[in-house]
Design a protein around this motif. Sequence first.
Motif, PDB file in Angstrom:
ATOM      1  N   GLY A 127      -8.126  -1.727   1.726  1.00 22.14           N
ATOM      2  CA  GLY A 127      -8.213  -0.931   2.937  1.00 22.14           C
ATOM      3  C   GLY A 127      -7.014  -0.037   3.186  1.00 22.14           C
ATOM      4  N   GLU A 128      -6.215   0.227   2.152  1.00 21.22           N
ATOM      5  CA  GLU A 128      -5.047   1.084   2.316  1.00 21.22           C
ATOM      6  C   GLU A 128      -5.463   2.553   2.382  1.00 21.22           C
ATOM      7  OE1 GLU A 128      -1.954   0.413   2.791  1.00 21.22           O
ATOM      8  OE2 GLU A 128      -1.845  -1.742   2.362  1.00 21.22           O
ATOM      9  N   ARG A 129      -4.604   3.372   2.991  1.00 23.04           N
ATOM     10  CA  ARG A 129      -4.818   4.814   2.940  1.00 23.04           C
ATOM     11  C   ARG A 129      -4.626   5.292   1.507  1.00 23.04           C
ATOM     12  NH1 ARG A 129      -2.226   3.755   7.827  1.00 23.04           N
ATOM     13  NH2 ARG A 129      -0.203   3.695   6.800  1.00 23.04           N
ATOM     14  N   GLY A 130      -5.411   6.294   1.123  1.00 20.59           N
ATOM     15  CA  GLY A 130      -5.399   6.749  -0.263  1.00 20.59           C
ATOM     16  C   GLY A 130      -4.036   7.197  -0.735  1.00 20.59           C
ATOM     17  N   ARG A 131      -3.284   7.881   0.112  1.00 20.60           N
ATOM     18  CA  ARG A 131      -1.982   8.398  -0.314  1.00 20.60           C
ATOM     19  C   ARG A 131      -0.977   7.273  -0.553  1.00 20.60           C
ATOM     20  NH1 ARG A 131       1.987   7.799   3.125  1.00 20.60           N
ATOM     21  NH2 ARG A 131       1.579   7.475   5.346  1.00 20.60           N
ATOM     22  N   GLU A 132      -1.202   6.105   0.054  1.00 24.41           N
ATOM     23  CA  GLU A 132      -0.239   5.014  -0.068  1.00 24.41           C
ATOM     24  C   GLU A 132      -0.339   4.289  -1.405  1.00 24.41           C
ATOM     25  OE1 GLU A 132       0.456   3.688   4.565  1.00 24.41           O
ATOM     26  OE2 GLU A 132      -1.044   2.614   3.376  1.00 24.41           O
ATOM     27  N   VAL A 133      -1.428   4.487  -2.127  1.00 21.60           N
ATOM     28  CA  VAL A 133      -1.596   3.776  -3.392  1.00 21.60           C
ATOM     29  C   VAL A 133      -0.549   4.236  -4.400  1.00 21.60           C
ATOM     30  CG1 VAL A 133      -3.139   3.346  -5.330  1.00 21.60           C
ATOM     31  CG2 VAL A 133      -4.039   3.357  -2.999  1.00 21.60           C
ATOM     32  N   ASN A 134      -0.457   5.551  -4.638  1.00 17.02           N
ATOM     33  CA  ASN A 134       0.542   6.062  -5.576  1.00 17.02           C
ATOM     34  C   ASN A 134       1.956   5.803  -5.080  1.00 17.02           C
ATOM     35  OD1 ASN A 134      -0.750   6.949  -7.849  1.00 17.02           O
ATOM     36  ND2 ASN A 134      -1.122   9.012  -7.076  1.00 17.02           N
ATOM     37  N   GLU A 135       2.170   5.876  -3.769  1.00 20.79           N
ATOM     38  CA  GLU A 135       3.505   5.585  -3.232  1.00 20.79           C
ATOM     39  C   GLU A 135       3.914   4.158  -3.561  1.00 20.79           C
ATOM     40  OE1 GLU A 135       3.774   6.402   0.882  1.00 20.79           O
ATOM     41  OE2 GLU A 135       3.466   8.565   0.688  1.00 20.79           O
ATOM     42  N   PHE A 136       2.986   3.217  -3.401  1.00 21.30           N
ATOM     43  CA  PHE A 136       3.314   1.822  -3.702  1.00 21.30           C
ATOM     44  C   PHE A 136       3.552   1.629  -5.196  1.00 21.30           C
ATOM     45  CE2 PHE A 136       2.239  -2.492  -4.898  1.00 21.30           C
ATOM     46  CZ  PHE A 136       2.953  -3.238  -3.979  1.00 21.30           C
ATOM     47  N   VAL A 137       2.680   2.194  -6.026  1.00 26.09           N
ATOM     48  CA  VAL A 137       2.790   1.990  -7.469  1.00 26.09           C
ATOM     49  C   VAL A 137       4.061   2.631  -8.019  1.00 26.09           C
ATOM     50  CG1 VAL A 137       1.720   2.527  -9.694  1.00 26.09           C
ATOM     51  CG2 VAL A 137       0.304   1.739  -7.803  1.00 26.09           C
TER      52      VAL A 137
END
Length: 466
Positions: A194-204
């Motif tokens: 349920g994360e925002r899409g932009r946060e995925v690359n930021e986390f990775v």
Amino acid sequence: MQHDAINDQWQQLQRCMPAALTGSVLSTTGTMVSVGGFPAPVGALVEIGRQSGPSLEGEVLGFHEGATLVYPLQSPTGVRRGNRVWLRRTTASLRVGDALLGRVIDARGQAIDGHPQPVLPYRAALDRPPVRPTDRPRIDTPLSTGIRAIDGLLTCGRGQRMGIFAGSGVGKSVTLGMMARYTSADVTVIALIGERGREVNEFVQRDLGPEGLKRSVVVVATSDDPAILRVRAAWTATTVAEYFRSQGLDVLLVMDSLTRFALAQREIGLAAGEPPTTRGYPPSVFGLLAKLVERAGRTPQGSITAFYSVLVEADDPQEPIADTVRGLLDGHTWLSRSLAARGHYPAIDVLESISRLMPELIDQPHRVAAQRLRELLAAYRDHEDLISIGAYRRGSHPVVDAAIDMRASIDAFLQQRMDESCDLQSAREGLLRAVSQPSRSPDTGSAVMAAASAQQNAAATAPAKT
């Protein structure tokens, strides 16, 4: 001979199965599709045909008034009455293998990181029963998370299940990223639900980093995905972790967040006609929470140490999901908004956090030091208002005096930079130093009184002027 026996069993199974089980769409209610003449079992995967565009995948959730309820894995746009529905698989499964390491996959196990699909030789069922209680070895070996405050004061064991409870914007993702980078576990499985899409690359790229990704598997279901995929992402991550555990490895499972898993299941349950209970959550939510967290733990082969983040609504620790999860887990870590506002990171409120297995994992000096630090923190918090306005008189409470003297060393121990790693031994040594070496910095009022007293003594002993 064994191969021939397996072939005979497979042929018998095929003879028992219908050649092609099909049905037709009767109606849709929201995102739920009702299918007639389709006696597929609950949990089966189906395909819904459309006149325009590719067919849709869906999952059977139940039955109502002779109709089979199917929840599509994509938007049901284009589905109309009379469309054909085919049974594709009676149970949901996932392909797993060592090639998953270093990859980012979706809830269905497909790579979404732009690289070729991994070659995975094994298939595992998503819906598996937890390990039997009598088959679970005792948890007696600590696991380093790489975070000094947790390793020193909330020590976790291999196979333990912990919760990270926090409101929004208090550093939860950063804390989980530090765990994934610095843990002593062999493999890390991270579920971003349920994360925002932009946060995925930021986390990775930022929180996990290249080194952390090498030994990790990241499972992603963003907030715009259908609720069924957000729920499935949790099962997918758990199934991947179970595969590596079966290989004899110690796995760290990080799930962010369990609250969004519950919200997605609430959406599905209400669409299927379940009655709402506390704050609109249907009964299936609380049953699935227990089933999910029980699949983590230790086995004779390996272990899954799980950290489930809980997004606390309005910072209320008594809201239904937080209250339920606290009773299911082996401890919890509370992230404080007031600590985060003061720039104290990670913002772990030690006094509101606990690890139920910590006394069995550490030695006596470590246990005494942890208890002493908690005592000092509690004494300082109880008198913080008096201390801040200068109304506290030194000498009136020995524990408070020690808490004031050791405040700087305790804060230095509890705070940690994002790029700073830690292990269990260094956390233990740092804790012992923090409670045994006071860094006294007298308050301004005491210094002024001392200076005034010295001036009075000097005036009394000076010769009188003539």
